[in-house]
Design a protein around this motif. Sequence first.
Motif, mmCIF file in Angstrom:
data_model
loop_
_atom_site.group_PDB
_atom_site.id
_atom_site.type_symbol
_atom_site.label_atom_id
_atom_site.label_comp_id
_atom_site.label_asym_id
_atom_site.label_seq_id
_atom_site.Cartn_x
_atom_site.Cartn_y
_atom_site.Cartn_z
ATOM 1 N N ALA A 122 30.143 41.462 62.877
ATOM 2 C CA ALA A 122 30.019 41.066 61.475
ATOM 3 C C ALA A 122 28.562 40.778 61.173
ATOM 4 O O ALA A 122 27.791 40.372 62.051
ATOM 5 C CB ALA A 122 30.872 39.830 61.179
ATOM 6 N N SER A 123 28.173 41.020 59.932
ATOM 7 C CA SER A 123 26.787 40.814 59.516
ATOM 8 C C SER A 123 26.424 39.339 59.551
ATOM 9 O O SER A 123 27.294 38.458 59.548
ATOM 10 C CB SER A 123 26.581 41.384 58.111
ATOM 11 N N SER A 124 25.132 39.066 59.554
ATOM 12 C CA SER A 124 24.661 37.686 59.685
ATOM 13 C C SER A 124 25.074 36.818 58.508
ATOM 14 O O SER A 124 25.193 35.595 58.651
ATOM 15 C CB SER A 124 23.135 37.670 59.834
ATOM 16 N N ASP A 125 25.315 37.414 57.330
ATOM 17 C CA ASP A 125 25.772 36.624 56.189
ATOM 18 C C ASP A 125 27.294 36.517 56.136
ATOM 19 O O ASP A 125 27.838 35.809 55.283
ATOM 20 C CB ASP A 125 25.219 37.186 54.875
ATOM 21 N N GLY A 126 27.979 37.244 57.018
ATOM 22 C CA GLY A 126 29.430 37.139 57.123
ATOM 23 C C GLY A 126 30.221 37.949 56.120
ATOM 24 O O GLY A 126 31.461 37.872 56.103
ATOM 25 N N PHE A 127 29.559 38.766 55.314
ATOM 26 C CA PHE A 127 30.259 39.473 54.243
ATOM 27 C C PHE A 127 30.531 40.942 54.550
ATOM 28 O O PHE A 127 31.003 41.681 53.671
ATOM 29 C CB PHE A 127 29.480 39.359 52.935
ATOM 30 N N LEU A 128 30.252 41.368 55.772
ATOM 31 C CA LEU A 128 30.514 42.752 56.141
ATOM 32 C C LEU A 128 30.937 42.789 57.605
ATOM 33 O O LEU A 128 30.287 42.187 58.466
ATOM 34 C CB LEU A 128 29.263 43.609 55.928
ATOM 35 N N VAL A 129 32.021 43.488 57.877
ATOM 36 C CA VAL A 129 32.515 43.697 59.235
ATOM 37 C C VAL A 129 32.446 45.180 59.544
ATOM 38 O O VAL A 129 32.792 46.016 58.701
ATOM 39 C CB VAL A 129 33.965 43.186 59.391
ATOM 40 N N ALA A 130 31.976 45.520 60.741
ATOM 41 C CA ALA A 130 31.904 46.917 61.170
ATOM 42 C C ALA A 130 32.687 47.085 62.456
ATOM 43 O O ALA A 130 32.780 46.167 63.283
ATOM 44 C CB ALA A 130 30.456 47.345 61.381
ATOM 45 N N ALA A 131 33.253 48.273 62.638
ATOM 46 C CA ALA A 131 33.953 48.606 63.878
ATOM 47 C C ALA A 131 33.722 50.072 64.185
ATOM 48 O O ALA A 131 33.552 50.899 63.272
ATOM 49 C CB ALA A 131 35.446 48.314 63.771
ATOM 50 N N GLY A 132 33.722 50.402 65.472
ATOM 51 C CA GLY A 132 33.545 51.779 65.907
ATOM 52 C C GLY A 132 34.836 52.308 66.503
ATOM 53 O O GLY A 132 35.518 51.618 67.269
ATOM 54 N N THR A 133 35.186 53.539 66.165
ATOM 55 C CA THR A 133 36.449 54.110 66.626
ATOM 56 C C THR A 133 36.253 54.975 67.867
ATOM 57 O O THR A 133 35.148 55.426 68.177
ATOM 58 C CB THR A 133 37.101 54.992 65.538
ATOM 59 N N ALA A 134 37.350 55.221 68.553
ATOM 60 C CA ALA A 134 37.388 56.229 69.602
ATOM 61 C C ALA A 134 37.428 57.608 68.944
ATOM 62 O O ALA A 134 37.787 57.750 67.775
ATOM 63 C CB ALA A 134 38.616 56.026 70.485
ATOM 64 N N LEU A 135 37.026 58.612 69.702
ATOM 65 C CA LEU A 135 37.105 59.985 69.207
ATOM 66 C C LEU A 135 38.574 60.374 69.059
ATOM 67 O O LEU A 135 39.373 60.206 69.977
ATOM 68 C CB LEU A 135 36.407 60.935 70.176
ATOM 69 N N GLN A 136 38.900 60.914 67.896
ATOM 70 C CA GLN A 136 40.267 61.347 67.626
ATOM 71 C C GLN A 136 40.207 62.537 66.672
ATOM 72 O O GLN A 136 39.578 62.455 65.609
ATOM 73 C CB GLN A 136 41.083 60.202 67.022
ATOM 74 N N ASN A 137 40.819 63.640 67.082
ATOM 75 C CA ASN A 137 40.786 64.861 66.260
ATOM 76 C C ASN A 137 39.357 65.272 65.921
ATOM 77 O O ASN A 137 39.045 65.635 64.779
ATOM 78 C CB ASN A 137 41.604 64.679 64.973
ATOM 79 N N GLU A 138 38.481 65.174 66.936
ATOM 80 C CA GLU A 138 37.083 65.592 66.833
ATOM 81 C C GLU A 138 36.249 64.724 65.894
ATOM 82 O O GLU A 138 35.139 65.110 65.512
ATOM 83 C CB GLU A 138 36.978 67.066 66.399
ATOM 84 N N ASP A 139 36.749 63.549 65.521
ATOM 85 C CA ASP A 139 36.003 62.655 64.634
ATOM 86 C C ASP A 139 35.925 61.252 65.234
ATOM 87 O O ASP A 139 36.866 60.767 65.864
ATOM 88 C CB ASP A 139 36.671 62.557 63.260
ATOM 89 N N ALA A 140 34.789 60.607 65.014
ATOM 90 C CA ALA A 140 34.594 59.198 65.359
ATOM 91 C C ALA A 140 33.898 58.534 64.180
ATOM 92 O O ALA A 140 32.925 59.077 63.633
ATOM 93 C CB ALA A 140 33.775 59.061 66.628
#
Length: 389
Positions: A122-140
């Motif tokens: 999460a960002s330092s101000d707490g207003f944005l969360v990010a996540a990374g996915t596994a490769l699935q159907n040639e996309d991540a």
Amino acid sequence: MSLLRSPSLKSIDRPLSTTSLPDSNYVLSLTSLGNFYVASASSPSNKITLLDKIGLRAVQILPGHEEATTYLRTISLLGGSTQSTLLSSGRDGCVKAWDERSGMVSIQMMAAGRRPLLCCDASSDGFLVAAGTALQNEDAFILYWDPRNPAAPLRSHGSTHSDDITAVHFGKTPNLLFSASSDGLISLSNAHELDEDEAVTYVGNWGCSISQGGWAHGDSKKPHFWTASDMETFGYWSGELDRLQDADIRHPSLHDHGQTWVTDYLINCHCTQKAESGLAVFVGSNEGDAALITNSNLSQPAAPWTIHSVWTGGHIGIVRSILWDEDHDVLVTGGEDSKILTWRVPELYSPNTQGEKDDTMQIDSPSLKREWDDMDVGEVVSPGKRVKH
């Protein structure tokens, strides 16, 4: 490649406290949350356990994720909250914010199609969360949510990486996100950019699968970055993601005055002003020992490495996770043997600060300090003793 022996090198063979996860589950992640250490267990358990910091007594067990719990992170100010919040990601496609008092999920963010998630932040101000996915159907994808409106992602970036996204870390500036992937690339992105084609500001190509990485805030005004590969190589990068160092972390070894240390793998890295170049590198042995090494100048490949501390005899097999609780000078280790141990962290020797006492990091709880100080830690290094046999 030689490994210098710190004048204050200590081998610690007695932990402060020890406990084990049930059913022989691996300890995959560790974090600190208030008065607790938090550990995530491997499949099939996937549970998250809160442990009292003194005796490692389990005080709360959270259900974790339906499929593998992949990452733990403690977040300040999440969605405007004034409390620190435990954040986790899982292969069930969810990022969860937990209310540890009730044991329930307070915020849940879900990937479209329940794509498996491997990391989160999460960002330092707490207003944005990010996540990374596994490769699935040639996309991540890198997925972004506003935790105040978590029903669906704000946006997704699918062209940054072409394989499993193994690390996402926000910087001190809320809009900057570092990411790493099994495709061999690391990227620095503007997380607020709506146009995906304009989001990536810098890209570095390591040419090998990257298992982990993060920010490195050293003495330089500009941030740097560290990476670790599946081949046990260590990388160090400039703020523009130019590669400054590419070293096999297994090569620096110690054979001096009857003491031996040989690294088998990199466990994790930790940003700290107590270490040279601002980065503590934790490495492990196949026998279950861990060591702390630093480099005098990570921007120079020829600069020497120094070993400062070794924690030995606590684990059997691979140490999978490690946490340096600087507020209490305590190291927490978790292994494939299901054990969780706490250890004393000796003061790091630095030529620039020798003779000066560092008063910037003090024990924030006198009662904790007293209880830990009453324990016999067993910090001894004498001539002829082998750090590793």
